[in-house]
Design a protein around this motif. Sequence first.
Motif, PDB file in Angstrom:
ATOM      1  N   TYR A  59       0.994  -1.070   0.153  1.00  0.00           N
ATOM      2  CA  TYR A  59      -0.107   0.198  -0.091  1.00  0.00           C
ATOM      3  C   TYR A  59       0.899   1.256   0.065  1.00  0.00           C
ATOM      4  CZ  TYR A  59      -4.212  -2.783   0.916  1.00  0.00           C
ATOM      5  OH  TYR A  59      -5.194  -3.702   0.745  1.00  0.00           O
ATOM      6  N   VAL A  60       2.031   1.170   0.736  1.00  0.00           N
ATOM      7  CA  VAL A  60       2.914   2.437   0.825  1.00  0.00           C
ATOM      8  C   VAL A  60       3.481   2.637  -0.661  1.00  0.00           C
ATOM      9  CG1 VAL A  60       5.309   3.141   1.529  1.00  0.00           C
ATOM     10  CG2 VAL A  60       3.588   2.278   3.159  1.00  0.00           C
ATOM     11  N   ILE A  61       4.054   1.693  -1.387  1.00  0.00           N
ATOM     12  CA  ILE A  61       4.354   1.766  -2.754  1.00  0.00           C
ATOM     13  C   ILE A  61       3.214   2.054  -3.636  1.00  0.00           C
ATOM     14  CG2 ILE A  61       5.319   0.597  -4.803  1.00  0.00           C
ATOM     15  CD1 ILE A  61       6.696  -1.376  -2.524  1.00  0.00           C
ATOM     16  N   VAL A  62       1.993   1.650  -3.483  1.00  0.00           N
ATOM     17  CA  VAL A  62       0.834   2.178  -4.475  1.00  0.00           C
ATOM     18  C   VAL A  62       0.768   3.642  -4.161  1.00  0.00           C
ATOM     19  CG1 VAL A  62      -1.508   2.049  -4.800  1.00  0.00           C
ATOM     20  CG2 VAL A  62      -0.333   0.145  -4.411  1.00  0.00           C
ATOM     21  N   LYS A  63       0.638   4.254  -2.992  1.00  0.00           N
ATOM     22  CA  LYS A  63       0.710   5.610  -2.432  1.00  0.00           C
ATOM     23  C   LYS A  63       1.564   6.375  -3.249  1.00  0.00           C
ATOM     24  CE  LYS A  63       0.600   8.780   1.345  1.00  0.00           C
ATOM     25  NZ  LYS A  63       0.727   8.981   2.832  1.00  0.00           N
ATOM     26  N   GLU A  64       2.847   5.985  -3.262  1.00  0.00           N
ATOM     27  CA  GLU A  64       3.956   6.503  -3.856  1.00  0.00           C
ATOM     28  C   GLU A  64       3.756   6.730  -5.240  1.00  0.00           C
ATOM     29  OE1 GLU A  64       7.674   4.534  -2.535  1.00  0.00           O
ATOM     30  OE2 GLU A  64       7.451   5.307  -0.556  1.00  0.00           O
ATOM     31  N   ASP A  65       3.335   5.812  -5.795  1.00  0.00           N
ATOM     32  CA  ASP A  65       3.088   5.623  -7.328  1.00  0.00           C
ATOM     33  C   ASP A  65       1.739   6.801  -7.580  1.00  0.00           C
ATOM     34  OD1 ASP A  65       5.015   3.799  -7.884  1.00  0.00           O
ATOM     35  OD2 ASP A  65       3.390   2.213  -7.946  1.00  0.00           O
ATOM     36  N   LEU A  66       0.952   6.902  -6.736  1.00  0.00           N
ATOM     37  CA  LEU A  66      -0.152   7.758  -7.039  1.00  0.00           C
ATOM     38  C   LEU A  66       0.238   9.004  -6.881  1.00  0.00           C
ATOM     39  CD1 LEU A  66      -3.126   5.767  -5.321  1.00  0.00           C
ATOM     40  CD2 LEU A  66      -2.672   5.915  -7.843  1.00  0.00           C
ATOM     41  N   ILE A  67       0.989   9.287  -5.966  1.00  0.00           N
ATOM     42  CA  ILE A  67       1.465  10.810  -5.574  1.00  0.00           C
ATOM     43  C   ILE A  67       2.340  11.134  -6.825  1.00  0.00           C
ATOM     44  CG2 ILE A  67       3.113  12.160  -4.201  1.00  0.00           C
ATOM     45  CD1 ILE A  67       2.311  10.519  -1.929  1.00  0.00           C
ATOM     46  N   ASN A  68       3.257  10.148  -7.164  1.00  0.00           N
ATOM     47  CA  ASN A  68       4.119  10.573  -8.561  1.00  0.00           C
ATOM     48  C   ASN A  68       3.294  10.770  -9.850  1.00  0.00           C
ATOM     49  OD1 ASN A  68       6.644  10.565  -7.100  1.00  0.00           O
ATOM     50  ND2 ASN A  68       6.949   8.438  -7.342  1.00  0.00           N
ATOM     51  N   ASP A  69       2.130  10.141  -9.951  1.00  0.00           N
ATOM     52  CA  ASP A  69       1.134  10.298 -11.168  1.00  0.00           C
ATOM     53  C   ASP A  69       0.584  11.362 -10.848  1.00  0.00           C
ATOM     54  OD1 ASP A  69       1.970   7.611 -12.286  1.00  0.00           O
ATOM     55  OD2 ASP A  69       0.286   6.592 -11.319  1.00  0.00           O
ATOM     56  N   ILE A  70      -0.016  11.799  -9.823  1.00  0.00           N
ATOM     57  CA  ILE A  70      -0.626  12.890  -9.454  1.00  0.00           C
ATOM     58  C   ILE A  70       0.133  14.189 -10.048  1.00  0.00           C
ATOM     59  CG2 ILE A  70      -1.872  14.719  -7.900  1.00  0.00           C
ATOM     60  CD1 ILE A  70      -3.198  12.130  -6.412  1.00  0.00           C
ATOM     61  N   SER A  71       1.392  14.260  -9.497  1.00  0.00           N
ATOM     62  CA  SER A  71       2.454  15.437  -9.778  1.00  0.00           C
ATOM     63  C   SER A  71       2.573  15.586 -11.155  1.00  0.00           C
ATOM     64  CB  SER A  71       3.651  15.132  -9.141  1.00  0.00           C
ATOM     65  OG  SER A  71       4.669  16.265  -9.564  1.00  0.00           O
ATOM     66  N   GLU A  72       2.767  14.333 -12.053  1.00  0.00           N
ATOM     67  CA  GLU A  72       3.079  14.332 -13.331  1.00  0.00           C
ATOM     68  C   GLU A  72       1.708  15.113 -14.206  1.00  0.00           C
ATOM     69  OE1 GLU A  72       4.279  11.773 -17.184  1.00  0.00           O
ATOM     70  OE2 GLU A  72       4.088  10.997 -15.174  1.00  0.00           O
ATOM     71  N   ILE A  73       0.472  14.240 -13.725  1.00  0.00           N
ATOM     72  CA  ILE A  73      -0.761  15.202 -14.326  1.00  0.00           C
ATOM     73  C   ILE A  73      -1.016  16.570 -14.111  1.00  0.00           C
ATOM     74  CG2 ILE A  73      -3.122  14.714 -13.939  1.00  0.00           C
ATOM     75  CD1 ILE A  73      -3.256  11.738 -13.697  1.00  0.00           C
ATOM     76  N   ASN A  74      -0.735  16.904 -12.988  1.00  0.00           N
ATOM     77  CA  ASN A  74      -0.878  18.464 -12.720  1.00  0.00           C
ATOM     78  C   ASN A  74      -0.018  19.313 -13.562  1.00  0.00           C
ATOM     79  OD1 ASN A  74      -2.339  18.028 -10.249  1.00  0.00           O
ATOM     80  ND2 ASN A  74      -0.857  17.823  -9.011  1.00  0.00           N
ATOM     81  N   LEU A  75       1.106  18.780 -14.021  1.00  0.00           N
ATOM     82  CA  LEU A  75       2.101  19.588 -14.980  1.00  0.00           C
ATOM     83  C   LEU A  75       1.122  19.481 -16.506  1.00  0.00           C
ATOM     84  CD1 LEU A  75       5.642  18.457 -13.960  1.00  0.00           C
ATOM     85  CD2 LEU A  75       4.658  20.475 -13.517  1.00  0.00           C
ATOM     86  N   ALA A 217      -7.875  14.868 -21.501  1.00  0.00           N
ATOM     87  CA  ALA A 217      -7.403  15.762 -20.220  1.00  0.00           C
ATOM     88  C   ALA A 217      -8.613  15.280 -19.200  1.00  0.00           C
ATOM     89  CB  ALA A 217      -7.460  17.313 -20.620  1.00  0.00           C
ATOM     90  N   GLN A 218      -9.669  15.014 -19.753  1.00  0.00           N
ATOM     91  CA  GLN A 218     -10.766  14.608 -18.665  1.00  0.00           C
ATOM     92  C   GLN A 218     -10.701  13.390 -17.911  1.00  0.00           C
ATOM     93  OE1 GLN A 218     -13.423  16.545 -17.632  1.00  0.00           O
ATOM     94  NE2 GLN A 218     -13.397  15.030 -16.187  1.00  0.00           N
TER      95      GLN A 218
END
Length: 241
Positions: A59-75, A217-218
């Motif tokens: 779960y910790v690794i999944v969370k790290e992956d999602l945080i990185n994904d969200i950061s890239e999507i924001n850009l 984008a959606q």
Amino acid sequence: MIKFFRKIRYNLLETGKTSKYLKYAIGEIILVVIGILIALSINNWNEIRKQKETTNSIYVIVKEDLINDISEINLILKYHDEVRKPSFETVLNTNLTKEDWLKNPQYLSVIDGFKDFSINQRGFELLKNQSNLIANTKQNLASEINLFYNQHLVEIDVAIDELFRENVDINKNLKKHDWFSSFLLHKETEGIIDYISNNTIAKNEIALYYVIFDVYAQELRNFRENAKNIIIKIDQQLKEN
């Protein structure tokens, strides 16, 4: 200890105290059974603890992956919302002059490629290897994460494939014109400005590209919002454990 019990049994039999021996034997059996049950309970507890530790680490690794994904999507979405979308809408809805194009070079982004987004799947792959977690209905979070990835992997891949095909089609038509090489080498933009401004096919291609880009984008927004919810649930799960 075994020798001690044997000596007691022997003494009871030797002295003819059969009833006492039977009571003793039954007591000894009960003690053995209790010992076995305790050993099994300890072993089972250890297995549950190990499984919980493994699950939490995933779960910790999944969370790290999602945080990185969200950061890239924001850009990606920041560029889309601030540059690409306004450019698409202006080019498609406004009769731009040559001066408008030259003052706003970002308008040419309507024919640019796009930032490919690839979902991080380290944690998801580890989770899939723990098939008992997904199969077990009590593990709602694992099942929800599995559903989340299976859904968004397909939806985003489909959107990217559509974008790629449309971008290829646009470039095929651009390559047919004499000014294309000069445009690629950043020598001049008059040819492509005239082409986009006055060619119906070009406007239609850009309009379709815009629609597909907006769908992409959606899909990224949907992923981001659902990912945030998964992160909240992971934090709750880790806190409870």
